[in-house]
Design an enzyme around this catalytic site. Structure first.
Site, PDB file in Angstrom:
ATOM      1  N   ASP A 185      72.485  15.236  28.161  1.00 53.37           N
ATOM      2  CA  ASP A 185      72.563  16.461  28.964  1.00 53.37           C
ATOM      3  C   ASP A 185      72.702  16.162  30.456  1.00 53.37           C
ATOM      4  O   ASP A 185      73.572  16.713  31.133  1.00 53.37           O
ATOM      5  CB  ASP A 185      71.336  17.338  28.719  1.00 53.37           C
ATOM      6  CG  ASP A 185      71.280  17.880  27.302  1.00 53.37           C
ATOM      7  OD1 ASP A 185      72.354  18.169  26.748  1.00 53.37           O
ATOM      8  OD2 ASP A 185      70.175  18.009  26.758  1.00 53.37           O
ATOM      9  N   CYS A 213      56.039  12.559  26.565  1.00 54.65           N
ATOM     10  CA  CYS A 213      56.734  11.313  26.909  1.00 54.65           C
ATOM     11  C   CYS A 213      55.781  10.149  27.120  1.00 54.65           C
ATOM     12  O   CYS A 213      56.138   8.999  26.837  1.00 54.65           O
ATOM     13  CB  CYS A 213      57.613  11.524  28.139  1.00 54.65           C
ATOM     14  SG  CYS A 213      56.723  11.834  29.674  1.00 54.65           S
ATOM     15  N   CYS A 219      55.215  18.538  34.808  1.00 56.65           N
ATOM     16  CA  CYS A 219      56.210  17.575  35.294  1.00 56.65           C
ATOM     17  C   CYS A 219      57.320  18.295  36.059  1.00 56.65           C
ATOM     18  O   CYS A 219      57.746  17.848  37.127  1.00 56.65           O
ATOM     19  CB  CYS A 219      56.789  16.797  34.121  1.00 56.65           C
ATOM     20  SG  CYS A 219      57.932  15.482  34.606  1.00 56.65           S
TER      21      CYS A 219
END
EC number: 2.8.1.13
Length: 365
Positions: free
Chosen positions: A12, A198, A101
């Site tokens: 992306d 993550c 984030c």
């Protein structure tokens, strides 16, 4: 326009940067190093921001012919995202690290540095659209409902929106993006999407938290305060959880029970029937508006409480430093710490972190 393309190493962000180049912008690619664990590598589709991702981002930048840099944001990420995640769980709340984030790293720390360096916008591969019809910039859902990421972008402010650029927002599907990447010769064309948290790439959130906050045995209570089991650490439970409760006392009606509340001070977990998860009201004091603030202190909207949940029609009020949302039909299992994003049609109005919930089912019902 000078554009800083935030390149995660995925398809992306690579295609978003390519489109920015095609439009004639002066583009510079940057990858954010969010961990100092030098040996970190992606495991399948789990995790992101790894060494492998940095190399993929560099290869994409080289193919596009744009400068590429790696910026070390690991300390900021640790303080603003990881430590926040731990402290929220210790307080009995259920945080969303992706929201933090976006709020603290990608559209605060990164954007601040980009502006300092003279860039006009930060480009990302998020699926969302920006609309300006004369009343100020608005954040809207993406054309592809299945990939829409406006929920996790709900934390963006009016000032931040002025410096953002989402080239993929009007793309009808992710398949088109992958096909475009393939046609451009980008090696990430078929790279799997990352998912999960993550910084916990193996997906074992309970074990990860246990190593950092410790585990202390406590009681599991029903809604009347009776002990029905024990646990090895309240941090391992979230509102709505059914599996792994290991209750010693069965429910009188024989039906399964769910986590209704986590009480870190007393190290107890409260369980009850599924219908008790119905939430009649949520409120919070930590809120922001994505663009202009609502004109009225009471307004109709739709509220989304998870990244992939259905928005629920509700009445929102904004007064005395608190935003409250009362749904037409009760929410299902909302936990303090979750983010409620308010929508007016496809437009993101704003968001708040849930501090308080009110059950739709009385204790003795």
């Amino acid at each position: 326009m000078r554009v800083l393309a935030a390149m995660s190493g995925g398809v992306d962000s690579a295609v978003a940067a390519a489109r920015a180049v095609d439009e004639g912008h002066d583009v510079v690619g940057v990858h954010l190093a969010l961990s100092r664990a030098g040996g970190t590598l992606r495991a399948g589709s789990r995790g992101c921001c790894t060494i492998e991702d940095a190399m993929d981002a560099r290869r994409a930048s080289d193919l596009l012919g744009i400068p590429f840099y790696v910026w070390d944001f690991s300390e900021r990420f640790r303080d603003d995202v990881i430590e926040d995640f731990i402290s929220e769980y210790q307080a009995g709340r259920t945080p969303n690290p992706c929201m933090r984030c976006n709020e603290k790293i990608k559209f605060a720390a990164l954007l601040e540095r980009a502006i300092e360096l003279g860039f006009d916008a930060v480009c990302t591969g998020h699926y969302a659209t920006l609309v300006d019809e004369g009343n100020g910039l608005e954040l809207h859902r993406a054309s592809d409902a299945a990939k829409d990421q406006s929920y996790v972008l709900g934390v963006l402010t009016e000032e931040q929106l002025r410096y953002t650029y989402f080239p993929l927002g009007s793309t009808p599907s992710k398949a088109i993006v992958r096909a475009e990447a393939q046609a451009r010769g980008l090696t990430v064309a078929n790279k799997p999407d990352s998912h999960d948290i993550c910084f916990i790439p193996d997906g074992d959130t309970r074990g990860w938290l246990g190593e950092r906050v410790g585990a202390e045995t406590g009681e599991v209570l029903d809604r009347n305060g009776d002990v029905v089991g024990s646990h090895e650490g309240a941090h391992a439970f979230t509102v709505g959880q059914r599996r792994g409760l290991k209750l010693g006392v069965p429910a009188s009606d024989g039906k399964p029970r769910f986590v209704l509340e986590v009480r870190p001070v007393s190290n107890t977990v409260v369980v009850g029937p599924k219908e008790a998860l119905a939430t009649a009201e949520i409120s919070g004091v930590r809120f922001s508006w994505a663009g202009r603030a609502p004109l009225e202190t009471e307004f109709r909207c739709h509220v989304q409480i998870r990244a992939h949940s259905e928005p629920v029609p509700a009445l929102a009020t904004w007064q005395n430093g608190t935003v409250t949302a009362t749904p037409d039909v009760p929410f299902d299992g909302v936990a303090p710490g979750q983010t409620a994003v308010l929508y007016d049609g496809t437009r993101v109005v704003g968001q708040f972190t849930v501090d308080k919930t009110v059950s739709a089912v009385p204790v003795n019902a």
